[in-house]
Motif scaffolding. Structure first.
Motif, PDB file in Angstrom:
ATOM      1  N   HIS A 110     -23.130  21.305  41.559  1.00 27.60           N
ATOM      2  CA  HIS A 110     -24.098  20.844  40.555  1.00 27.60           C
ATOM      3  C   HIS A 110     -25.399  20.299  41.139  1.00 27.60           C
ATOM      4  O   HIS A 110     -26.466  20.703  40.721  1.00 27.60           O
ATOM      5  N   HIS A 111     -25.281  19.367  42.074  1.00 24.98           N
ATOM      6  CA  HIS A 111     -26.508  18.662  42.465  1.00 24.98           C
ATOM      7  C   HIS A 111     -26.749  18.681  43.968  1.00 24.98           C
ATOM      8  O   HIS A 111     -26.121  17.946  44.698  1.00 24.98           O
ATOM      9  N   HIS A 160     -18.887  14.726  39.568  1.00 28.29           N
ATOM     10  CA  HIS A 160     -20.097  15.266  38.944  1.00 28.29           C
ATOM     11  C   HIS A 160     -21.355  14.520  39.374  1.00 28.29           C
ATOM     12  O   HIS A 160     -22.334  15.128  39.785  1.00 28.29           O
ATOM     13  N   HIS A 311     -27.390  11.423  29.609  1.00 27.16           N
ATOM     14  CA  HIS A 311     -27.017  12.395  30.631  1.00 27.16           C
ATOM     15  C   HIS A 311     -27.676  11.981  31.941  1.00 27.16           C
ATOM     16  O   HIS A 311     -27.089  11.259  32.717  1.00 27.16           O
ATOM     17  N   HIS A 377     -32.795  15.283  31.482  1.00 21.99           N
ATOM     18  CA  HIS A 377     -33.184  14.823  32.812  1.00 21.99           C
ATOM     19  C   HIS A 377     -34.677  14.567  32.879  1.00 21.99           C
ATOM     20  O   HIS A 377     -35.451  15.212  32.180  1.00 21.99           O
ATOM     21  N   HIS A 428     -31.267  21.045  33.624  1.00 18.77           N
ATOM     22  CA  HIS A 428     -32.066  20.287  34.579  1.00 18.77           C
ATOM     23  C   HIS A 428     -33.473  20.848  34.670  1.00 18.77           C
ATOM     24  O   HIS A 428     -33.742  21.983  34.268  1.00 18.77           O
ATOM     25  N   HIS A 489     -27.665  24.224  38.254  1.00 22.29           N
ATOM     26  CA  HIS A 489     -27.732  22.893  37.642  1.00 22.29           C
ATOM     27  C   HIS A 489     -29.007  22.284  38.206  1.00 22.29           C
ATOM     28  O   HIS A 489     -30.078  22.644  37.780  1.00 22.29           O
TER      29      HIS A 489
HETATM   30  S1  RUQ Z   1     -25.682  18.389  34.852  1.00 18.52           S
HETATM   31  S2  RUQ Z   1     -27.755  19.926  32.680  1.00 18.52           S
HETATM   32 CU1  RUQ Z   1     -24.041  19.014  35.843  1.00 18.52          CU
HETATM   33 CU2  RUQ Z   1     -26.536  17.810  36.368  1.00 18.52          CU
HETATM   34 CU3  RUQ Z   1     -27.379  18.075  33.646  1.00 18.52          CU
END
Ligand code: RUQ
Ligand code: CUA
Length: 633
Positions: A110-111, A160, A311, A377, A428, A489
């Motif tokens: 994800h990040h 996450h 979020h 975000h 994002h 993401h």
């Molecule tokens: S998330 S679309 Cu897994 Cu960073 Cu926000």
């Protein structure tokens, strides 16, 4: 970049006004549209042979990989395999990468987070999380290769809110989206979720020299489903901020049950104090990790009410403002760090949750900005502007950070200065350098969840779309669009000249004891029922090109690519063996297997390396067990 000529047709039309008004109006409109398109095309055009200005490292979601694109062209340049095998680079086939992947064949990235020194990118490493299997990985930007996968992290489910690096990459913060009974493996009644389940924040310690990661300590959290995080800098230095979306502590039909409260609770963690508390012996051990209980160690965790079902949580470049996006409320909550630290200091609380103080919302929230529907975000350009992705509106809102005038304070819709439509359902967004204290600020990439057939049709499984937006002016400008693997993401953007990746592994650095550098030194040896081959790969042959073994033998192949020329890559694929290792110039890779079936198995180079690439092949000869054979070479 090449200039694209435009005509002045629009102006000529003005003179004809009144004569052919309808036709001319249409023409003028078309003309204006063409000019906008020409401007945009010019802004993102990178001519053949020219290079992009920035790297875009974007997460590949459940493909488990990281993708590298160039900005402004948005062209995909390479794939960095991280959590899933990738035959294209032989990742997951050689012994080293197989060991890193362990039993997993996928991850959910994800990040990505670039390492920082002094709240600036230092160009050393890229960290990424695996939401599915509670792991984090480190990619070395010297060679764009995955060097370490840490995990599964104990006492954690669903990393996450990860990876977020502290100002000098002391730690990566990794927090759980899911709560479970702890220690893991304990089964408790789901009805007792609120009492028996916990989330966990993990501080992963990063060695400042080698980048080696290890689990440092953990903080036991309420079962609120911690979603995203952001680390402090400047006045918020030493803190990390988290959102959570399930203050209701629901365990079923979350869609409804986790969306009841008007506010959810974010968490503010003083990581420096937490690290000190661990050193002071205030942690208890769980599965070998020192775990702090914030109810028993005051001062390390505070909670705060923020916009409904939030979020993202994003600290601005100055470190003075922290913005939470409220998915189910059309506003972002802007927290004033100075007031927040004052409230913590003065114990200005509005209650507590099981001994963890809840900071007074009204004392520390500067305002709630009506940005639009579905704010997720927020990113920053370093010029006092914030950009928030609006999932429901399919748009990006640009708005002004405080300080605000009295007039603006009275009506915060006035600080929203621009909006641009994106296609479609943005998740994002990333502004170049937003999470540092000095963003580059020129480009914004919107990472949209749906492309809904904006591309040539590829059947029901559609790619995601990412859009490049120029934010250098007052108004945002849509410049380019690209399609990306499922599913981007977050991303990071790095200026190209801030790193200098190597293009060959220097021979002097290859300390692998099994490397051979001369065709004359290549050999196959047998010791009992273990056959070891040390093979040289060079245009356009393998030496030796015959490996003999018997059924039941363990066969170890060490292949050294002795080239010192960039892009002279050799692969090594063996028929019927599910093996393809790819060896970069100057590199040695090893693969081990047990010979299973008698036969002659050709092996060949899988990277087209020269005019005689097709000739770069050899044979694996597997004889019956016990069959006597000619002595190996
Ligand atoms: S998330 S679309 Cu897994 Cu960073 Cu926000
Ligand atoms: Cu080596 Cu093809």
């Amino acid at each position: 970049m090449k200039h694209i000529p435009r005509t002045l047709g629009g102006l000529a039309c003005a003179g004809a006004l009144g004569l052919a008004l309808g036709g001319c109006g249409k023409q003028a409109g078309e003309q204006a549209g063409n000019e906008v398109a020409a401007d945009a095309a010019q802004a993102s055009y990178v001519a053949p042979g020219e290079k992009d200005d920035y790297y875009l490292f974007y997460s590949g979601g459940h493909s488990g990989q990281v993708y590298v694109a160039g900005i402004p062209s948005m062209r995909h340049i390479s794939t960095i395999p991280v959590f899933a095998p990738y035959p294209g680079t032989g990742y997951g086939f050689d012994e080293e990468s197989k060991a890193m992947l362990g039993d997993f064949t996928w991850g959910d990235v994800h990040h990505p987070a670039l390492s920082q020194t002094g709240s600036k990118y230092d160009g050393r490493w890229l960290f990424v999380n695996d939401n599915a299997n509670n792991r984090v990985a480190r990619v070395d930007l010297r060679d764009f290769k995955t060097k370490q996968i840490l995990g599964p992290i104990p006492n954690a489910s669903g990393s996450h809110a990860s990876s977020f690096v502290t100002e000098n990459t002391e730690y990566l913060f990794v927090s759980t989206r899911f709560s479970t009974p702890l220690p893991k493996g304990r089964v408790a009644d789901l009805e007792k979720y609120a009492d028996e389940f916990n989330g966990m924040v993990t501080a992963v310690e990063v060695d400042p020299e080698s980048g080696e990661m290890k689990v440092g300590f953990q903080i036991l959290m309420p079962p609120f489903d911690f979603d995203l995080a952001s680390t402090g800098k400047g006045p918020s230095s030493g803190y990390v901020f988290f959102t959570s979306y399930n203050t209701e502590m629901a365990h079923d039909t979350l869609e409804v049950n986790a969306s009841q409260a008007d506010r959810d609770l974010g968490a503010i963690i003083n990581w420096k104090a937490a690290a000190q508390a661990v050193r002071d012996g205030k942690a208890t051990e769980m599965e070998g990790v020192p775990v702090l209980d914030p109810a028993k160690v005051p001062g390390i965790v505070h909670l705060i009410g923020i916009a409904k079902s939030p979020h993202g949580m994003d600290v601005d470049p100055s470190g003075k403002w922290v913005v939470a996006g409220g998915k189910l409320q059309p506003t972002t909550t802007v927290i004033n760090v100075e007031k927040l630290l004052g409230a913590i200091e003065g114990e200005d609380y509005e209650g507590d949750f099981r001994g963890i103080p809840i900071v007074s919302h009204d004392s520390v929230v500067e305002g709630e900005v009506p940005v639009g529907l579905g704010p997720l975000h927020t990113q920053y350009d370093g010029r006092g502007n914030a950009y928030t992705s609006l999932f429901i509106d399919s748009a990006v809102a640009k708005w002004k950070l405080p300080p605000w005038t009295d007039e603006e304070k009275a009506d915060l819709s006035k600080v929203v200065v621009d909006k641009i439509t994106v296609h479609y359902s943005i998740g994002h967004l990333v502004v170049a350098g937003s999470d540092t204290n000095a963003p580059y600020g020129k480009w914004l990439v919107a990472m949209n969840k749906l492309s809904k057939g904006r591309h040539i049709s590829v059947g029901p499984s559609q790619p995601e779309s990412s859009q490049l937006i120029d934010i250098s002016g007052e108004k945002m400008k849509m410049v380019a669009e690209a399609y990306t693997e499922p599913e981007p993401h977050f991303a990071q953007i790095l200026k190209v000249d801030e790193i200098k990746p190597i293009e060959v592994y220097p021979k002097a650095e290859n300390t692998n004891p099994n490397a051979v550098w001369d065709l004359a030194d290549g050999k196959v040896e047998r010791e009992g029922n273990h056959v070891t081959a040390k093979i040289v790969a060079v245009r356009s042959r393998f030496g030796p090109d015959k490996v003999e073994a018997r059924v039941g033998d363990t066969v170890t192949l060490h292949v050294t690519n002795i080239e010192q020329t960039p892009d002279m890559i050799h692969g090594f694929g063996i028929n019927d063996h599910n093996i393809n290792i790819v060896v970069d110039p100057g590199e040695t890779k090893s693969v081990e297997f047990v010979a299973q079936k008698p036969g002659i198995y050709p092996f060949y180079c899988t990277n087209f390396c020269s005019a005689l690439h097709q000739e770069m092949q050899g044979y694996l000869v597997i004889r019956e067990a016990g069959e006597t054979q000619a002595p190996v070479q």
